[in-house]
Design a protein around this motif. Structure first.
Motif, PDB file in Angstrom:
ATOM      1  N   LEU A   1     -13.634   1.834  44.815  1.00 16.75           N
ATOM      2  CA  LEU A   1     -14.170   3.067  45.402  1.00 16.75           C
ATOM      3  C   LEU A   1     -14.670   4.018  44.315  1.00 16.75           C
ATOM      4  N   LEU A   2     -13.965   4.077  43.217  1.00 15.95           N
ATOM      5  CA  LEU A   2     -14.361   4.958  42.117  1.00 15.95           C
ATOM      6  C   LEU A   2     -15.725   4.561  41.561  1.00 15.95           C
ATOM      7  N   LYS A   3     -15.983   3.248  41.510  1.00 12.24           N
ATOM      8  CA  LYS A   3     -17.254   2.769  40.955  1.00 12.24           C
ATOM      9  C   LYS A   3     -18.397   2.820  41.962  1.00 12.24           C
ATOM     10  N   LYS A   4     -18.091   2.561  43.226  1.00  4.65           N
ATOM     11  CA  LYS A   4     -19.165   2.354  44.194  1.00  4.65           C
ATOM     12  C   LYS A   4     -19.542   3.574  45.022  1.00  4.65           C
ATOM     13  N   LEU A   5     -18.580   4.466  45.290  1.00  2.00           N
ATOM     14  CA  LEU A   5     -18.907   5.595  46.175  1.00  2.00           C
ATOM     15  C   LEU A   5     -19.931   6.560  45.552  1.00  2.00           C
ATOM     16  N   PRO A   6     -19.812   6.953  44.283  1.00  2.00           N
ATOM     17  CA  PRO A   6     -20.839   7.844  43.711  1.00  2.00           C
ATOM     18  C   PRO A   6     -22.074   7.026  43.292  1.00  2.00           C
ATOM     19  N   ALA A   7     -22.790   6.473  44.272  1.00  2.00           N
ATOM     20  CA  ALA A   7     -23.914   5.577  43.976  1.00  2.00           C
ATOM     21  C   ALA A   7     -25.094   6.347  43.410  1.00  2.00           C
ATOM     22  N   GLU A   8     -26.056   5.597  42.876  1.00  7.46           N
ATOM     23  CA  GLU A   8     -27.228   6.205  42.229  1.00  7.46           C
ATOM     24  C   GLU A   8     -28.059   7.032  43.183  1.00  7.46           C
ATOM     25  N   ASP A   9     -28.152   6.571  44.431  1.00 11.23           N
ATOM     26  CA  ASP A   9     -29.078   7.201  45.373  1.00 11.23           C
ATOM     27  C   ASP A   9     -28.438   8.300  46.215  1.00 11.23           C
ATOM     28  N   THR A  10     -27.226   8.678  45.887  1.00 11.61           N
ATOM     29  CA  THR A  10     -26.554   9.699  46.698  1.00 11.61           C
ATOM     30  C   THR A  10     -25.812  10.671  45.797  1.00 11.61           C
ATOM     31  N   SER A  11     -25.478  11.809  46.355  1.00 10.73           N
ATOM     32  CA  SER A  11     -24.707  12.814  45.635  1.00 10.73           C
ATOM     33  C   SER A  11     -23.526  13.220  46.499  1.00 10.73           C
ATOM     34  N   LEU A  12     -22.334  12.997  46.002  1.00 10.53           N
ATOM     35  CA  LEU A  12     -21.139  13.344  46.766  1.00 10.53           C
ATOM     36  C   LEU A  12     -20.940  14.856  46.805  1.00 10.53           C
ATOM     37  N   ALA A  13     -20.381  15.315  47.906  1.00  9.97           N
ATOM     38  CA  ALA A  13     -20.011  16.728  47.994  1.00  9.97           C
ATOM     39  C   ALA A  13     -18.753  16.968  47.180  1.00  9.97           C
ATOM     40  N   ALA A  14     -18.522  18.226  46.859  1.00 12.62           N
ATOM     41  CA  ALA A  14     -17.366  18.572  46.035  1.00 12.62           C
ATOM     42  C   ALA A  14     -16.065  18.129  46.695  1.00 12.62           C
ATOM     43  N   GLU A  15     -15.975  18.266  48.034  1.00 10.94           N
ATOM     44  CA  GLU A  15     -14.755  17.872  48.748  1.00 10.94           C
ATOM     45  C   GLU A  15     -14.514  16.371  48.635  1.00 10.94           C
ATOM     46  N   ASP A  16     -15.601  15.592  48.728  1.00  4.24           N
ATOM     47  CA  ASP A  16     -15.471  14.140  48.587  1.00  4.24           C
ATOM     48  C   ASP A  16     -15.001  13.772  47.186  1.00  4.24           C
ATOM     49  N   PHE A  17     -15.557  14.451  46.203  1.00  2.50           N
ATOM     50  CA  PHE A  17     -15.124  14.208  44.826  1.00  2.50           C
ATOM     51  C   PHE A  17     -13.643  14.540  44.666  1.00  2.50           C
ATOM     52  N   ASP A  18     -13.212  15.625  45.291  1.00  4.07           N
ATOM     53  CA  ASP A  18     -11.799  16.003  45.209  1.00  4.07           C
ATOM     54  C   ASP A  18     -10.911  14.870  45.717  1.00  4.07           C
ATOM     55  N   SER A  19     -11.285  14.325  46.879  1.00  3.32           N
ATOM     56  CA  SER A  19     -10.491  13.229  47.454  1.00  3.32           C
ATOM     57  C   SER A  19     -10.527  11.994  46.567  1.00  3.32           C
ATOM     58  N   LEU A  20     -11.703  11.713  46.014  1.00  6.53           N
ATOM     59  CA  LEU A  20     -11.867  10.508  45.196  1.00  6.53           C
ATOM     60  C   LEU A  20     -11.096  10.611  43.884  1.00  6.53           C
ATOM     61  N   LEU A  21     -11.088  11.782  43.282  1.00  6.83           N
ATOM     62  CA  LEU A  21     -10.486  11.940  41.957  1.00  6.83           C
ATOM     63  C   LEU A  21      -9.022  12.364  42.002  1.00  6.83           C
ATOM     64  N   ARG A  22      -8.504  12.654  43.188  1.00 10.14           N
ATOM     65  CA  ARG A  22      -7.126  13.156  43.283  1.00 10.14           C
ATOM     66  C   ARG A  22      -6.106  12.186  42.682  1.00 10.14           C
ATOM     67  N   PRO A  23      -6.191  10.870  42.924  1.00 13.75           N
ATOM     68  CA  PRO A  23      -5.176   9.962  42.341  1.00 13.75           C
ATOM     69  C   PRO A  23      -5.353   9.729  40.837  1.00 13.75           C
ATOM     70  N   LEU A  24      -6.411  10.254  40.264  1.00 10.37           N
ATOM     71  CA  LEU A  24      -6.757   9.886  38.896  1.00 10.37           C
ATOM     72  C   LEU A  24      -5.700  10.305  37.879  1.00 10.37           C
ATOM     73  N   ALA A  25      -5.197  11.527  38.015  1.00 11.86           N
ATOM     74  CA  ALA A  25      -4.226  12.031  37.035  1.00 11.86           C
ATOM     75  C   ALA A  25      -2.966  11.177  37.029  1.00 11.86           C
ATOM     76  N   ASP A  26      -2.439  10.865  38.234  1.00  5.69           N
ATOM     77  CA  ASP A  26      -1.233  10.035  38.310  1.00  5.69           C
ATOM     78  C   ASP A  26      -1.492   8.639  37.767  1.00  5.69           C
ATOM     79  N   LEU A  27      -2.656   8.104  38.083  1.00  2.38           N
ATOM     80  CA  LEU A  27      -3.008   6.769  37.614  1.00  2.38           C
ATOM     81  C   LEU A  27      -3.031   6.720  36.083  1.00  2.38           C
ATOM     82  N   CYS A  28      -3.679   7.701  35.482  1.00  2.00           N
ATOM     83  CA  CYS A  28      -3.776   7.734  34.015  1.00  2.00           C
ATOM     84  C   CYS A  28      -2.399   7.918  33.380  1.00  2.00           C
TER      85      CYS A  28
END
Length: 1758
Positions: free
Chosen positions: A968-995
């Protein structure tokens, strides 16, 4: 504390009892308690909570400490016992030791069964302590090694928790155990642990290479003496792992070790009968050595090869060749006598190795080489042996003749097939090495083999080999020129045999592939037999058949039918019997059975097989067009079939790492050009009008509908013969055909969406939707998940936007439009259900102990039996073996995957349903990126929300969840689209714990960083939403900052730092000026532009070189999808970037203090390569820093002791990249700057200048070629001593040298006399200039009289040199930038010193004129006394501009031209000494040539140059119209014709051009009336409306023209030989007149028959032919040729007399004869006319030569 734990605590304390019997009893009780589920549960509870850890609760770690004390106590007692005891006592002691270690092992297993509970550091320290003591090592070494291998190194969490020092300690310990005298531990086990530890060190740490180089050198040098081959297998496997890791950093040491060990390894190969697995490892070792020694097949050190000892290495290669030939012979011999069926072919890796060695050893010619070589591997290699065994010598034959001998038909298949494989690999990989004279004999023997094959064994290999030879000939056609006839005959035979081979199932695909390659090379004319393949039953549609058909359609026109002639454009399609095109379409869409089997339950073959995506539509659509060849060329695009052929991804990945290492080597040694230089790929466009044949289009549509209907009728969800993949393939086929019609312009996308094919595709997808619904019900059934995964991958391929061509894009859009919303919604639900069900899969309990396995097991056997406890009790977790569909779901940190714990990213951790989930998620992610597509049935936003909701329950400790998140991290922010800030929030939320969870797992860290790239790039596309994205940017920057900190503190390996650099590059692409791309490192905030160059001083060479190769991003603004669209960053950014890059590169030159002496040669070379690469990249990409970078290169030659050949390679690659013909030309263009900077450095002398880099052998040669540059600098520096030294070296008088350099010397002095101002620096320079001038005036130097004389005689040269110093960037506040300020840019680089503003140059010219004469007002007036001086100055400036490669420098010279011409224009009214007309013409034509030579797409510099030329041309025209309008009249046609062509879609340019045209035609129509009347018409476009009206009014002021008058008007226009393109509009208008007035041609023809010499038609034809002759050799002359051809076509096939045409071939001669009766005046007239034309030629060398010739003729006449 619970009762259970209290009981355990009492037991643990009792283990310390002094009585042995009590301790034994408590040990047994301890084992029982630990086995109790209640105890395990309580210990898990207390060990798992943080509060319990800080309290005094009993935990697993606390229990382990008790156990350690117990072991220590027992060991001390055993150690204190008597040494000389009875055998019974000794046996009891051994039993006691075994019981103790068994208890420890059992406890560790119990503790870590449900995930690692014991502390890694404590556990590892205990193991190390036991093994480091000689007594305890002998007592427990084997058991503890088993614990280490099975219970520590196989647990992923422990693998990551082990510190760098612990890894190195383990390495030292086991390397010592292996090479030492201790026999306590089985050598197989020790070697296996060494293999695992080496792998861990390579993946998790750095800085251990010296230990392993020393170890492998000792351990493997005597491999022949090893009794257990399993030990050798583990060691060579470990060596290969290590060499792959060390190859990038330590090439020299890897080569040295390879040359040292290769004889021993070769001995094992040839003499010790190794196992298959060991052979594989040995072959990999050989391959590694060849890659390191000869990257990309390079043969010599000059081309990138390296060897420590070339003689020894060459000898080893001969020995290796001999061993491989023997091995291949043995394989053949064994095959001959083997019973039953046997695979004849030799393994691919062995074949590639043999081919590589053949490439190295075969000579360039075809001569047979016969050598006697010493078999080094048979010599004794013991270090202690003073006398080796006698060296054996063998006679070796090699060369193309030997290779062909192995291919003779009389050999058996077992002997021939391996050599066919070798030949295939050799010609495929190195086509350039096949000599031209070898093609005929090689092809002849292969042709004979193909014709004489009795069985099918050798046939496929012969076909493959023939295909590679065909590719070889096609790649290098020049080599086949001398043998074309013979090769053509042989290929004709091969063609026939290949056509015959298509009928055999075994050779069908290979025969078609060979036919396709022959077609591609166009070796023979195509016959009808080929088309029969694609119109009958000879073969069925397949991958190979489709590719062959596509190649045939690309290369030749389609026959109308197999019984008649070729299909011409005008033929009527669809009438009469079926045409060949119809037959081909029918063949492609054929059914599985014959026509009568209408009720067949199987779908058509075309949808049962996987073809390259969209290949079939790209064939079908052109078959319905009139011009099939043009259609398929357009649809396949610029790369043709390369886009259509799918690569074998697995093979690419395996070879990727080695290939990258080889490429890097060639980058290090500067033998490979950077791949990221501006490479422009031409994209085909539908320039040709494609016309469809309605009947064929209708037939295709009916055929496709029939295929779809048949599938709908026979499809059943439960049917095995109609899998759901058929629905997807059929839908893709229908939408692909529609996309073909849309991209060719025959349909709009909207029309396609209402077509029958589209509706049928939607019906198919409805059935597919039903299949997806059924999956929910049948998830538990066998095969369901496998099928779902396959279908999802197929759908993903259809919606991917990888290829950037119009058809793929339209096909993708249409395919997504057929999906109903229900399908995607249910698919998302299925993914959610599967995800939840995967979480419920439990783990198994603790098993009872079993006995140990045998130690003598190879690494491969152990890996294959990973489910069984190899080294200890069988109480490990048992994995299910039911085909991998149901795997246990244990804690990922305890995942047991063999001796080295595999990454959680490995596919082994995933069940089939997990893989199906990931495939479905990837497909859904691509679908939701289609927001920009209108007309979708589903809502991408809703599907995206469902996908993001999956992340709310994510548990990154589970492999599936981790892989899902990365997808999902690689495919959702595709070249032809721009995610909204809320979508980015949901997508990046697990990132800190993962790292945080995986920060020590290097592979996962690298994967996470690479997974961030799409998000970062997406932020670069949302510049308008910066405020909304602040927190998103912050979240990403926080992660990247964290990894930067880890990298700085040494906690990241190269793999993570390489991924980090890719993130930094993505940030620079998203925010080139680093407005928000700022990282926080501890307390420091640094922009990414500062952090990227900091990696130039990294400890790892791969990281340094990657940073060096990408520093161009600090100077250019660029995006990954359009690398050719470069935009320079602001000046300040570039200057700062250069300082950072050079500073960090120099910092990287310092070798680390802890480096071993053996590493010094590698470190020194690598760091030099980094410095040179970073500077060379800046040189290639930043004109404004070019001079500084070049000087840095020269300075590093002196300061860093860089080898001259290496610097020369760098200069060579840079000069080629920048377009220079030679290194000398490039360096000479900057020599003034280099010398000035060199002499300005403290302690640098002219003698120490690195003149050898300019290919000067001696100082004298340097002085001789460059004294014109050197002496002016030395004079201004007041260094006459050095001037005299130069004169001494050259053997010339120093005063004469001063006189020769006088113009440049004066340019260094005069401007300081002329400039005003009280600035301290200016005053100092003025004082210095006066001092130097006084020295020159001294009678001991040149003296005043000679200076005056030199100024007078060199005045024009002084003016030229003075103009050459122009640089408007040097303007001061006082002087300003004058009239030229409109044409300068911030990024215009400073020229060679000295340089001055136009204000200073004008002041200097005025100063010169005032010194020269008091009567004349200006310098132009002085020059006008000898008008030739003006022409010399203009020509000199133009020649400089023409010679200049650098666009910025060329623009600067145009500024000089503008400056001088502006001065001339002020004096035009005074006549310029009578040369005004000549000068104006010269200026006009010069500007027109510059305007015509502009690139099609103007960049920032060329745009300013064009604007400058237009501005100056406007000034010239206005001045000429004002003072001498007759000068403009004679050139008006050329000016207007040139400018008209410049009115394009580039608005700024067009406005400037139209403004000038309106001035000339509209505003000046009164003065230029007669010239405007003679103009050719303007284009019929809105922007020319007013101009066209004025010209039309003036031209037809006397009435409408007849055709004769129109032709006469056309002939009256004077053509310029060097500018034929100005006649284009006239030719177009003439064609219209001829077409519209056909009736008036007849009387003109009659006149022609009466008097051909005076016929206007004859004159017209002559004129048109003359224009064609001029245009044929002119760039862009194609349009003229087409327009003139159209005019001749309108005239028709008129029977003109050849004599009449030839009679008037030379109009100039005829004109001369009519004017002058005598011969000599005629010659002079012709000569002067030729000179006149040559003076306006666009090549300034011709102008210069003509001017000199004219002067000589003029002086002769006078």
């Amino acid at each position: 504390m619970s009762l259970v734990l209290h009981e355990l605590l009492v037991c643990c304390r009792a283990l310390e009892n002094d009585k042995a019997t009590e301790r034994k009893k408590e040990a047994d009780r301890f084992r029982q308690l630990i086995r109790s589920p209640d105890t395990v549960e309580e210990l898990d509870r207390t060990s798992g909570t943080r509060a319990a850890k800080s309290s005094k609760q009993l935990t697993w770690n606390a229990v382990f400490r008790f156990l350690q004390k117990y072991l220590q106590k027992e060991t001390e007692l055993l150690q204190s016992g008597k040494a000389n005891v009875s055998a019974t006592t000794q046996a009891n002691r051994q039993k006691k030791m075994q019981e103790i270690s068994s208890l420890v092992k059992y406890f560790i297993r119990c503790a870590n069964k449900r995930g690692p509970r014991l502390n890694c550091g404590e556990l590892l320290n205990h193991v190390m302590e036991v093994l480091q003591s000689s007594f305890s090592c002998s007592a427990y070494g084997e058991d503890y090694s088993s614990i280490l291998l099975k219970n520590i190194l196989s647990v992923r969490k422990y693998w990551c928790d082990i510190t760098k020092q612990q890894w190195h300690n383990l390495l030292d310990l086991y390397c010592g155990l292996f090479t030492g005298s201790s026999k306590a531990i089985n050598r197989v086990l020790v070697s296996r642990i060494i293999h695992t530890v080496v792998k861990g060190c390579c993946l998790q740490t750095e800085g251990f290479s010296h230990t392993l180089f020393s170890f492998f050198s000792r351990a493997l040098l005597n491999a022949r003496q090893e009794r257990h081959l399993a030990v050798v297998e583990h060691l060579i496997s470990a060596l290969n792992v290590f060499l792959r890791s060390a190859a990038m950093n330590c090439r020299i040491r890897v080569c040295r070790l390879g040359e040292e060990l290769l004889p021993s390894v070769l001995y094992v190969w040839t003499q010790m009968r190794p196992s298959t697995t060991l052979k594989e490892e040995i072959v990999e070792f050989f391959n590694l050595q060849l890659c390191v020694h000869h990257p990309k097949g390079s043969k010599t050190q000059d081309t990138g090869a390296y060897a420590e000892d070339w003689v020894k290495w060459q000898s080893l290669l001969y020995n290796l060749y001999d061993a491989l030939v023997s091995e291949i012979s043995q394989i053949g011999s064994r095959g001959k006598y083997a019973t039953g069926s046997r695979h004849i072919a030799v393994k691919e890796n062995l074949m590639e190795l043999t081919a590589e060695i053949c490439h190295q050893l075969f000579s360039e010619d075809c001569n047979l080489q016969i050598l006697e070589v010493t078999q080094a591997h048979l010599r004794a290699t013991q270090r202690g042996s003073p006398h080796g065994t006698p060296s054996k010598r063998r006679r070796i034959e090699l060369g193309w003749e030997v290779l062909r001998d192995h291919l003779q038909p009389h050999h058996s298949d077992f002997d021939i097939i391996p050599w066919l494989q070798i030949t295939s690999v050799l010609t495929s990989k190195y086509p350039s090495m096949v000599p031209g004279q070898e093609l005929v004999p090689l092809l002849s023997v292969l042709c004979q083999l193909l014709g004489e094959q009795r069985r099918g064994d050798r046939g496929p290999y012969v076909l493959r080999c023939l295909r590679e030879v065909a590719r070889c000939q096609a790649t290098h056609p020049e080599r086949a020129q001398s043998y074309r006839a013979e090769l053509g005959r042989l290929w004709g035979r091969v063609w026939v045999l290949a056509l015959r081979g298509v009928s055999s199932p075994q050779t069908e695909a290979l025969s078609l592939a060979l036919l396709s390659t022959i077609l591609q090379g166009a070796f023979i004319p195509i016959d009808r037999e080929l088309w029969k393949l694609f119109s009958g039953s000879a073969c069925k549609p397949s991958d190979a058949a489709a590719l062959c058909l596509a190649q045939a359609l690309l290369k030749c026109s389609v026959l109308k039918s197999l019984g008649t002639g070729w299909d011409h454009a005008g033929a009527v399609e669809g009438v009469g019997p079926p045409s060949l095109k119809e037959n081909i379409m029918s063949w492609l869409l054929m059914k599985e059975q014959s026509e009568e089997a209408e009720e067949s339950s199987r779908p058509h073959p075309i949808i049962c097989r996987d073809f390259p995506h969209n290949l079939i539509p790209r064939i079908l659509v052109p078959l319905t067009l009139k011009d099939t060849r043009a259609g398929i060329m357009f649809l396949l695009g610029a790369k043709g079939l390369e886009n259509a052929v799918m690569q074998d991804q697995a093979q690419v990945e395996v070879k990727g790492a080695l290939s990258e290492i080889e490429s890097m080597y060639l980058q290090f040694s500067f033998d490979e050009m950077p791949s990221n230089l501006m490479v422009k790929v031409m994209v085909s466009s539908a320039g040709t009008q494609l016309t469809v044949v309605p009947s064929l289009k209708h037939k295709l549509e009916q055929g496709l509908l029939s295929v779809a209907d048949h599938l709908l009728n026979c499809y059943s969800p439960d049917s095995q013969s109609t899998p759901p993949e058929c629905l997807v393939r059929c839908s893709s086929l229908l939408t692909g055909v529609l996309a073909g019609y849309v991209s060719t312009g025959l349909l709009t996308e909207e029309e396609a969406c209402h077509s029958q094919l589209f509706l049928k595709a939607k019906a198919l997808v409805q059935d597919f939707s039903e299949y997806i619904s059924n999956v929910k019900v049948k998830m538990a059934e066998d095969g369901t998940m496998t099928t779902l995964r396959s279908v999802m991958r197929l759908c993903t391929q259809c919606v991917k936007r990888g290829v950037k061509d119009s058809m793929s894009s339209v096909s993708c859009n249409l395919f997504m439009k057929i999906f109903p919303a229900r399908l995607l919604t249910e698919l998302a639900e299925i993914c959610k259900l599967l995800l939840n069900s995967s979480c419920k899969r439990g783990s198994v309990g603790i098993e009872e102990e079993t006995t140990d396995e045998d130690w003598d097991m190879t690494r491969t056997q152990a890996d294959q039996q990973e489910d069984i406890d190899l080294f200890d009790d069988g109480d490990g977790p048992q994995t299910s073996t039911s085909k991998g569909t149901h795997r246990q779901n244990v804690d990922p940190n305890d995942t047991q995957c063999g001796p080295d714990a595999k990454s959680l990213l490995a596919e082994e951790h995933l069940a089939q349903q997990d893989l199906a989930i990931l495939a479905g998620l990837e497909f859904l992610s691509l679908c939701v990126s289609a927001e920009f597509i209108h007309g979708l049935s589903f809502k991408p936003v809703e599907i995206r929300r469902k996908l993001l909701l999956l992340l709310e329950q994510i548990d990154c400790t589970k492999p599936l969840h981790l892989n899902m998140y990365l997808v999902l991290l690689k495919k959702l922010p595709a070249e032809d689209t721009s995610l909204a800030a809320e979508d980015f929030d949901s997508l990046l939320r697990p990132l800190a714990d993962l790292c945080s969870l995986y920060r020590q797992d290097q592979e996962i860290c690298a994967a996470v960083l690479l997974g961030l790239l799409p998000s970062i790039r997406s932020l670069g596309r949302t510049q308008d939403q910066q405020n909304d994205m602040r927190h998103v940017q912050g979240a990403l920057l926080q992660v990247v900052s964290g990894f930067c900190i880890l990298g700085r503190t040494g906690k990241c390996t190269a793999i993570v730092k390489v991924a980090l650099i890719h993130c930094l590059l993505a940030l620079l692409e998203a925010d080139p000026c680093c407005k928000w791309a700022v990282l926080t490192l501890r307390e420091e905030e640094l922009p990414v532009s500062v952090i990227l160059p900091s990696h130039l001083s990294d400890s790892h060479h791969h990281v340094r070189m990657l940073a060096a190769m990408t520093v161009e991003r600090l100077f250019l603004e660029m995006t990954p999808d359009s690398l050719e669209k470069r935009k320079m960053l602001p000046l300040k950014c570039q200057q700062t970037a250069f300082e950072n890059v050079y500073l960090k590169a120099q910092e990287g030159m310092r070798v680390q203090k802890n480096s071993s002496p053996e590493d010094l040669s590698d470190e020194t070379f690598n760091r030099k390569a980094t410095l040179l690469k970073s500077v060379s990249v800046v040189l290639c990409c930043s004109p404004v820093c070019e001079k500084q970078s070049l000087f840095a290169l020269f300075q590093s030659y002196k300061e860093n002791n860089i080898e001259e050949p290496l610097i020369k390679k760098v200069l060579g690659s840079v000069s080629r990249a920048l377009g220079y013909r030679s290194v000398e030309g490039f360096v000479s263009s900057h020599l003034d700057y280099l010398v000035a900077e060199w002499l300005g450095q403290h302690g640098y002398t002219l003698e120490s200048f690195p003149y050898t880099l300019l290919n000067h052998a001696t100082l004298k040669d340097f002085y001789s070629s460059s004294y014109q540059v050197l002496i002016p600098h030395l004079v201004f520096l007041d260094d006459f001593k050095q001037v005299k030294s130069i004169s001494t070296h050259l053997g010339k008088d120093w005063k004469k040298l001063l006189a020769n350099c006088f113009p440049k010397i004066m340019v260094n002095i005069l401007p300081y006399f002329a400039v005003s101002g009280q600035d301290a620096q200016v005053a100092q320079q003025r004082e210095k200039a006066h001092r130097v001038y006084d020295l020159l005036k001294d009678s001991n130097c040149l003296g005043k009289p000679q200076i005056d004389s030199l100024i007078h005689s060199n005045l024009s040269d002084i003016v030229v040199e003075l103009l050459m110093t122009l640089y408007e960037g040097a303007a001061t506040e006082e002087g300003g930038r004058g009239d030229l300020r409109r044409f300068i840019g911030e990024l215009d680089p400073a020229p060679n010193p000295p340089y001055f503003s136009s204000y200073v140059i004008k002041a200097t010219l005025d100063y010169l004129s005032s010194c020269h004469s008091a009567n004349l007002k200006s310098l132009v007036a002085i020059l006008s006394k000898t008008p030739i001086s003006i022409q010399r100055i203009l020509l000199a400036v133009c020649q400089k501009a023409a010679e200049m490669i650098n666009a910025y420098e060329r623009h600067r010279i145009l500024l000089m031209y503008h400056l001088f011409v502006s001065l001339l224009l002020k004096e035009v009214k005074d006549g310029l000494g009578g040369a005004w007309a000549f000068v104006l013409r010269d200026i006009i034509y010069t500007l027109i040539h510059h305007i015509n030579s502009r690139p099609a797409q103007l960049d920032e510099v060329s745009g300013r140059s064009f604007s400058l030329c237009c501005d100056l041309l406007t000034s010239v025209c206005r001045t000429a119209v004002q003072f001498c309008d007759d000068a403009v009249e004679s050139h008006l046609q050329v000016i207007v014709g040139t400018l008209t062509a410049q009115v394009t879609n580039q608005l700024a340019i067009s406005q400037q051009v139209l403004s000038l045209l309106k001035f000339l035609v509209v505003e000046s129509q009164d003065k230029l009336k007669s010239a405007i009347q003679k103009l050719e018409p303007f284009p019929d476009r809105p922007e020319f409306r007013e101009l066209r009206a004025v010209q039309h009014t003036l031209k037809y002021s006397t009435g409408k023209f007849t055709l004769r008058q129109e032709i006469a008007h056309f002939l009256s226009v004077a053509s310029c030989d060097s500018l034929p393109l100005t006649r284009l509009e006239g030719l177009k208008d003439l064609r219209r007149q001829l077409h519209n007035n056909k009736s008036q041609i007849r009387p003109l023809l009659r006149e022609c028959l009466v008097d051909p010499a005076e016929s206007v038609l004859v004159l017209l034809v002559l004129n048109l032919l003359q224009l064609c002759k001029l245009a044929a050799n002119h760039p862009g002359g194609r349009d003229i040729l087409e327009a003139a051809g159209s005019c001749l076509g309108e005239l028709g096939p008129v029977d003109f007399s050849t004599i009449t045409l030839l009679h008037g071939k030379d109009q100039l001669s005829a004109r001369a004869v009519s004017l002058f009766p005598q011969v000599e005046p005629q010659w002079l007239y012709i000569i002067l006319n030729c000179i006149n034309n040559a003076l306006t030629h666009h090549w300034y060398t011709i102008q210069g030569s003509t001017l000199k010739f004219f002067q000589r003729v003029h002086s002769f006449q006078s």
